[in-house]
Design a protein around this motif. Sequence first.
Motif, PDB file in Angstrom:
ATOM      1  N   MET A 134       0.958  -1.047   0.077  1.00  0.00           N
ATOM      2  CA  MET A 134      -0.113  -0.097  -0.124  1.00  0.00           C
ATOM      3  C   MET A 134       0.860   1.242   0.144  1.00  0.00           C
ATOM      4  SD  MET A 134      -2.495   1.389   3.043  1.00  0.00           S
ATOM      5  CE  MET A 134      -1.147   1.421   4.091  1.00  0.00           C
ATOM      6  N   TRP A 135       2.130   1.444   0.975  1.00  0.00           N
ATOM      7  CA  TRP A 135       2.988   2.438   0.939  1.00  0.00           C
ATOM      8  C   TRP A 135       3.468   2.678  -0.468  1.00  0.00           C
ATOM      9  CZ3 TRP A 135       0.701   5.016   4.590  1.00  0.00           C
ATOM     10  CH2 TRP A 135       0.374   4.430   5.701  1.00  0.00           C
ATOM     11  N   THR A 136       3.954   1.503  -1.258  1.00  0.00           N
ATOM     12  CA  THR A 136       4.635   1.762  -2.460  1.00  0.00           C
ATOM     13  C   THR A 136       3.677   2.307  -3.549  1.00  0.00           C
ATOM     14  OG1 THR A 136       5.976  -0.184  -1.802  1.00  0.00           O
ATOM     15  CG2 THR A 136       5.834   0.360  -4.115  1.00  0.00           C
ATOM     16  N   ALA A 137       2.479   1.732  -3.502  1.00  0.00           N
ATOM     17  CA  ALA A 137       1.407   2.237  -4.298  1.00  0.00           C
ATOM     18  C   ALA A 137       1.033   3.854  -4.232  1.00  0.00           C
ATOM     19  CB  ALA A 137       0.203   1.401  -4.396  1.00  0.00           C
ATOM     20  N   LEU A 138       0.955   4.208  -3.017  1.00  0.00           N
ATOM     21  CA  LEU A 138       0.498   5.489  -2.589  1.00  0.00           C
ATOM     22  C   LEU A 138       1.832   6.492  -2.870  1.00  0.00           C
ATOM     23  CD1 LEU A 138      -1.205   5.173   0.837  1.00  0.00           C
ATOM     24  CD2 LEU A 138      -2.285   5.840  -1.441  1.00  0.00           C
TER      25      LEU A 138
END
Length: 304
Positions: A134-138
């Motif tokens: 999720m952090w990578t996508a954001l």
Amino acid sequence: MRSKPQSALNTKLILICAFFLLFLLLVIITSSTFSKQQPSSSPISEETHISNSTTDPIQDPKPSESKPEPCPFTPLTPTCSKAPPSLANALVHYATTNITPQQTFKEISVSARVLEKKSPCNFLVFGLGHDSLMWTALNYGGRTVFLEEDKAWIEQIKQKLPTLESYHVEYDTKVHQADDLMETGMKEECKVVSDPRFSKCQLALKGFPSDIYDIEWDLIMVDAPTGFHDEAPGRMNAIYTAGLMARNREEGETDVFVHDVDRVVEDKFSKAFLCEGYLREQQGRLRHFTIPSHRARSGRPFCP
């Protein structure tokens, strides 16, 4: 960072919807850009138009002459835009797993708002877990790096999510040493701002890959190492080092987040070394600090 399988269906659905809306927004923006473009007239037609407009007004045009036909308008068809790989992977991952991130929706929203303003950026995360994708996508287009204490866990995650950038790190402290380390942190050598590799403070972590120290991190999330029992490494050094990295950047500021501040170590060490004067927000068990560069202005006190 890690959590046991949960049945938090609401959090999972919210995350899936958030990623879907982000993808839909990208498609709408792309379509809008194409629709605003207008086709240009061909050079031949432009010359014909200019020639007719400059005809001597005294002479009437010959009956056989006719006005040039305007160029036909051909609407442009928007091309299909693919979802960014990190976003696509996150959608599939969270749609097909029963395990949800450990942080709550409100806690995640604090960091997500900062990422919305700063991404693509450099994002350092202490811990590798179910929220890492999720952090990578954001932070699409930026660099997101994870530091993890458990080698076996890194290998397990890599098998499922090979695109994540993670490194194994070791800690030589224990939670039961927290009081002694707090006293150590109050010494003068721990108030000196420098590269953690060259710091004389016992709290500074020096065993990271060189690349971790060379990059100026825009966001740092401290959600590891393990700290829920006395023999666990605890986050004393991670919190201090995050603050030192933020102060040591050449200019600008770093947003630092600490999770699990309901625990004694995370509460006391974040207030002492990230400073209550730099505290911007607390949501649930997450605190958000904004720490400015201390190199850009000499004489700045360790805490305001």
